[in-house]
Design an enzyme around this catalytic site. Structure first.
Site, mmCIF file in Angstrom:
data_model
loop_
_atom_site.group_PDB
_atom_site.id
_atom_site.type_symbol
_atom_site.label_atom_id
_atom_site.label_comp_id
_atom_site.label_asym_id
_atom_site.label_seq_id
_atom_site.Cartn_x
_atom_site.Cartn_y
_atom_site.Cartn_z
ATOM 1 N N CYS A 1 -3.372 1.446 6.388
ATOM 2 C CA CYS A 1 -3.705 0.665 7.583
ATOM 3 C C CYS A 1 -4.336 1.544 8.650
ATOM 4 C CB CYS A 1 -2.459 -0.003 8.125
ATOM 5 S SG CYS A 1 -1.207 1.192 8.580
ATOM 6 N N GLU B 1 7.758 0.872 16.778
ATOM 7 C CA GLU B 1 8.947 1.386 16.097
ATOM 8 C C GLU B 1 8.814 2.892 15.980
ATOM 9 O OE1 GLU B 1 10.584 -0.731 12.809
ATOM 10 O OE2 GLU B 1 9.588 -2.595 13.328
ATOM 11 N N GLU C 1 3.500 -4.858 12.266
ATOM 12 C CA GLU C 1 2.492 -3.816 12.045
ATOM 13 C C GLU C 1 1.412 -4.458 11.186
ATOM 14 O OE1 GLU C 1 4.545 -0.290 10.675
ATOM 15 O OE2 GLU C 1 5.819 -0.312 12.451
ATOM 16 N N ASN D 1 0.807 -1.231 0.000
ATOM 17 C CA ASN D 1 0.000 0.000 0.000
ATOM 18 C C ASN D 1 0.839 1.280 0.000
ATOM 19 O OD1 ASN D 1 0.604 -0.782 2.686
ATOM 20 N ND2 ASN D 1 -0.973 0.592 3.457
HETATM 21 P P1 NAD Z 1 -0.116 -9.390 3.174
HETATM 22 O O1 NAD Z 1 -0.050 -9.841 4.580
HETATM 23 O O2 NAD Z 1 -0.975 -10.150 2.238
HETATM 24 O O3 NAD Z 1 1.327 -9.390 2.502
HETATM 25 C C1 NAD Z 1 2.401 -8.663 3.040
HETATM 26 C C2 NAD Z 1 3.698 -9.314 2.658
HETATM 27 O O4 NAD Z 1 3.778 -10.603 3.273
HETATM 28 C C3 NAD Z 1 3.869 -9.552 1.159
HETATM 29 O O5 NAD Z 1 5.202 -9.272 0.819
HETATM 30 C C4 NAD Z 1 3.574 -11.034 1.009
HETATM 31 O O6 NAD Z 1 4.195 -11.641 -0.098
HETATM 32 C C5 NAD Z 1 4.152 -11.572 2.305
HETATM 33 N N1 NAD Z 1 3.592 -12.853 2.755
HETATM 34 C C6 NAD Z 1 2.339 -13.330 2.568
HETATM 35 N N2 NAD Z 1 2.205 -14.538 3.171
HETATM 36 C C7 NAD Z 1 3.397 -14.820 3.748
HETATM 37 C C8 NAD Z 1 3.889 -15.915 4.514
HETATM 38 N N3 NAD Z 1 3.117 -16.971 4.821
HETATM 39 N N4 NAD Z 1 5.166 -15.880 4.946
HETATM 40 C C9 NAD Z 1 5.956 -14.817 4.680
HETATM 41 N N5 NAD Z 1 5.553 -13.764 3.930
HETATM 42 C C10 NAD Z 1 4.284 -13.755 3.479
HETATM 43 O O7 NAD Z 1 -0.536 -7.848 3.233
HETATM 44 P P2 NAD Z 1 -0.837 -6.881 2.015
HETATM 45 O O8 NAD Z 1 -2.122 -7.337 1.394
HETATM 46 O O9 NAD Z 1 0.377 -6.758 1.182
HETATM 47 O O10 NAD Z 1 -1.065 -5.464 2.756
HETATM 48 C C11 NAD Z 1 -2.289 -5.059 3.267
HETATM 49 C C12 NAD Z 1 -2.368 -5.368 4.760
HETATM 50 O O11 NAD Z 1 -1.280 -4.758 5.422
HETATM 51 C C13 NAD Z 1 -3.597 -4.820 5.435
HETATM 52 O O12 NAD Z 1 -4.084 -5.770 6.334
HETATM 53 C C14 NAD Z 1 -3.085 -3.610 6.202
HETATM 54 O O13 NAD Z 1 -3.835 -3.246 7.324
HETATM 55 C C15 NAD Z 1 -1.733 -4.083 6.587
HETATM 56 N N6 NAD Z 1 -0.857 -2.945 6.892
HETATM 57 C C16 NAD Z 1 -0.590 -2.649 8.191
HETATM 58 C C17 NAD Z 1 0.212 -1.544 8.516
HETATM 59 C C18 NAD Z 1 0.491 -1.147 9.936
HETATM 60 O O14 NAD Z 1 1.321 -0.255 10.136
HETATM 61 N N7 NAD Z 1 -0.144 -1.731 10.925
HETATM 62 C C19 NAD Z 1 0.745 -0.778 7.489
HETATM 63 C C20 NAD Z 1 0.441 -1.112 6.164
HETATM 64 C C21 NAD Z 1 -0.352 -2.198 5.880
HETATM 65 O O1 6OD Z 2 3.992 6.620 8.935
HETATM 66 C C1 6OD Z 2 4.500 5.517 9.203
HETATM 67 O O2 6OD Z 2 5.637 5.402 9.665
HETATM 68 C C2 6OD Z 2 3.727 4.291 8.977
HETATM 69 N N1 6OD Z 2 4.286 3.149 9.409
HETATM 70 C C3 6OD Z 2 2.540 4.346 8.329
HETATM 71 C C4 6OD Z 2 1.727 3.227 8.068
HETATM 72 C C5 6OD Z 2 0.693 3.330 7.226
HETATM 73 C C6 6OD Z 2 -0.119 2.192 6.909
HETATM 74 O O3 6OD Z 2 -0.639 1.977 5.848
#
Ligand code: NAD
Ligand code: 6OD
Length: 490
Positions: free
Chosen positions: A291, A470, A257, A158
């Site tokens: 997120c 972090e 995260e 994202n």
């Molecule tokens: P995802 O979990 O599908 O994938 C993230 C990464 O993990 C990718 O590189 C993927 O290839 C890898 N991956 C998938 N399965 C794996 C496994 N079994 N072992 C190791 N690696 C694996 O997430 P996404 O769809 O790319 O991103 C969207 C999600 O990320 C949403 O749920 C969003 O809330 C979350 N997100 C959270 C934050 C935060 O700061 N809390 C920030 C950004 C996104």
């Molecule tokens: O601003 C940041 O450092 C951070 N980790 C943002 C996360 C955004 C989620 O989509």
């Protein structure tokens, strides 16, 4: 980018294809056209990257004085800024997000993440204790921070550059070497960063990138690899669960995260326009793929109808279009697969009896863009709190708005979720704001603001939204270990 439109791995300072030649397509979310091919990494590439990282730690990087590391990280930031347009083009091609957004947030933060952690590592406070020894002598204890070693960095799609560098910056500042697994959807900026690392003289093997998929592929091989000392991951909660199991072998620390289902709370005494503006950004920015976004909005009853009308006007004013067009207010979702997921929630909302205030489907796009992953910004009212649309993270440009009658009710409903990443509260009553900040079960509580970031502050989620914090000195807890040194000197 190493080989025209092909995205290669970056291992030991070199761009390389997969051993067996495996690769997969990278398609534009804007129109479905082919951007290029991405090398598909497996066990061999992960082994090579981890070996290169371990070798770097034994080489010049391992013995490098902090002051030199700081200089190099500043140089990385400067080089990202010098190549700003290249990074912007790569990020926009992969994600389809408007240039106006990526040029203000994603790329500047990609550079800033290196500078901020270079500054942090220059100013690490030290702890010392004098002690009397049993034989009547004296000893001095002091603690030093040592790198963890090889850190695996697994990233989502994202905010690709921003979220990757948010981990790579502190990891390198602390003296680790990294192996990055970018999302399979967004290989561009991680690959480009390899060129920057070489240009500024980061020793080979310090920054490695292995492209590929997650389960049963590069992601899983990396997180299970015995040569990895720590794992930092941003992505879905379900993926975090799988990675935590992998980390258990070898008892490796994790920093997570994860997902969220964040609430926005708007009181009748709030600055109305500011609240509409803030919730509009929280619900629709980056096509809802943030997120920290707000998919549940609770509005105090006296202003409920007016607020719904004002947010509807904002949603309907967001023009979908080409990223380069300054008038574009909203880009596409990342992929057709993600669009199918988001549209399934749009269907679910109808099935659960929602009033569709606006949106709820796919916008009409010009013929050249119909192959893109477009969806309409969508607002619902009238859903029961038990609906999957209210309970589950959708990660699309949508929100449900419900009225509330008391502060207690708003807090109780906001907390009624397995997630706990953030909340955004809008009120002019500061006593109430402080009260809510103490009661809301999240890692980040914004008052009269949203996604306002000071990179020195702790960032992370409560409950199923993450493990650890972090940011600033808090990153040191994950990217270093403390070693106590006890010197008997008298
Ligand atoms: P995802 O979990 O599908 O994938 C993230 C990464 O993990 C990718 O590189 C993927 O290839 C890898 N991956 C998938 N399965 C794996 C496994 N079994 N072992 C190791 N690696 C694996 O997430 P996404 O769809 O790319 O991103 C969207 C999600 O990320 C949403 O749920 C969003 O809330 C979350 N997100 C959270 C934050 C935060 O700061 N809390 C920030 C950004 C996104
Ligand atoms: O601003 C940041 O450092 C951070 N980790 C943002 C996360 C955004 C989620 O989509």
């Amino acid at each position: 980018m190493a080989d025209g439109k092909d995205f290669l791995h970056f291992i030991d300072g070199r761009f390389v294809a997969s051993a067996g030649g495996g690769r997969f397509e990278n398609r534009s979310p804007v129109d479905g056209s082919l951007i290029g091919h991405v090398a598909e990494g497996g066990g061999a590439e992960v082994d090579a990257a981890v070996a290169a990282a371990r070798a770097a730690l034994r080489g010049p990087w391992g013995g490098m004085p902090v002051a030199r590391r700081v200089e190099l990280l500043y140089a990385v930031a400067d080089e990202i800024n010098r190549r700003f347009d290249d990074f912007l083009a790569a990020e926009v091609a992969d994600t389809g997000k408007p240039v106006s957004l990526a040029s203000h947030i994603d790329i500047p933060r990609g550079a800033a993440n290196f500078k901020i952690f270079a500054d942090v590592i220059k100013n690490v406070p030290a702890e010392t204790f004098e002690m009397a020894t049993p034989d009547g002598g004296q000893a001095l204890n002091y603690s030093i921070r040592v790198p963890r070693g090889v850190v695996a960095v697994v990233c989502p799609w994202n905010l690709p550059l921003l979220l990757m560098t948010w981990k790579v910056g502190p990891a390198l500042a602390c003296g680790n070497a990294v192996v990055v697994k970018p999302s399979e959807e967004t290989p561009g900026t991680a690959t480009l960063l390899g060129e920057v690392m070489n240009k500024v003289g980061i020793p080979k093997g310090v920054y490695n990138v292995v492209h590929g998929f997650g389960p049963g592929a590069a992601g899983e091989f990396l997180t299970a690899h015995p040569g990895v000392n720590a794992i930092t991951f941003t992505g879905e909660t379900r993926t975090g669960t799988a990675i935590m199991k992998a980390a258990a072998g070898g008892v490796r620390p994790v920093s997570f995260e994860l997902g969220g289902k964040n609430a926005g709370i708007v009181f009748a005494d709030a600055d109305f326009e500011a609240a509409v503006d803030g919730i509009s950004r929280a619900a629709f920015a980056n096509c809802g793929q943030v997120c920290l976004g707000t998919e549940r909005v609770y509005v105090e009853r006296p202003i409920f109808e007016k607020f719904v009308g004002a947010l509807k006007a904002r949603a309907e004013g967001m023009r979908p279009g080409l990223p380069q067009d300054q008038a574009t207010g909203i880009g596409p979702l990342i992929s057709q697969e993600h669009r199918a997921k988001v549209l399934s929630y749009y269907e679910q909302a109808r099935a659960d009896g929602a009033t569709v205030v606006t949106g709820g489907g796919v916008p009409q796009m010009p013929p050249a863009l119909t192959g893109g992953s477009w969806v309409q910004p969508t607002i619902w009212t009238g859903l029961p709190e038990s609906s999957a649309v209210i309970r589950e993270e959708i990660f699309g440009p949508c929100c449900h708005i419900a009225p509330f009658d008391s502060e207690d009710e708003a807090v109780q409903r906001a907390n009624d979720t397995p997630y706990g990443l953030c909340t955004t509260v809008w009120t002019s009553n500061l006593s109430r704001a402080h009260r809510i900040a103490g009661r809301i079960e999240v890692g980040l509580c914004w008052i009269n603001s949203w996604f306002l970031r000071d990179l020195r502050t702790p960032f992370g989620g409560s409950k199923q939204s993450g493990i650890g914090r972090e940011g600033g000195v808090h990153s040191l807890e994950f990217y270093t270990e403390l070693r106590n040194v006890c010197v008997k000197y008298a």
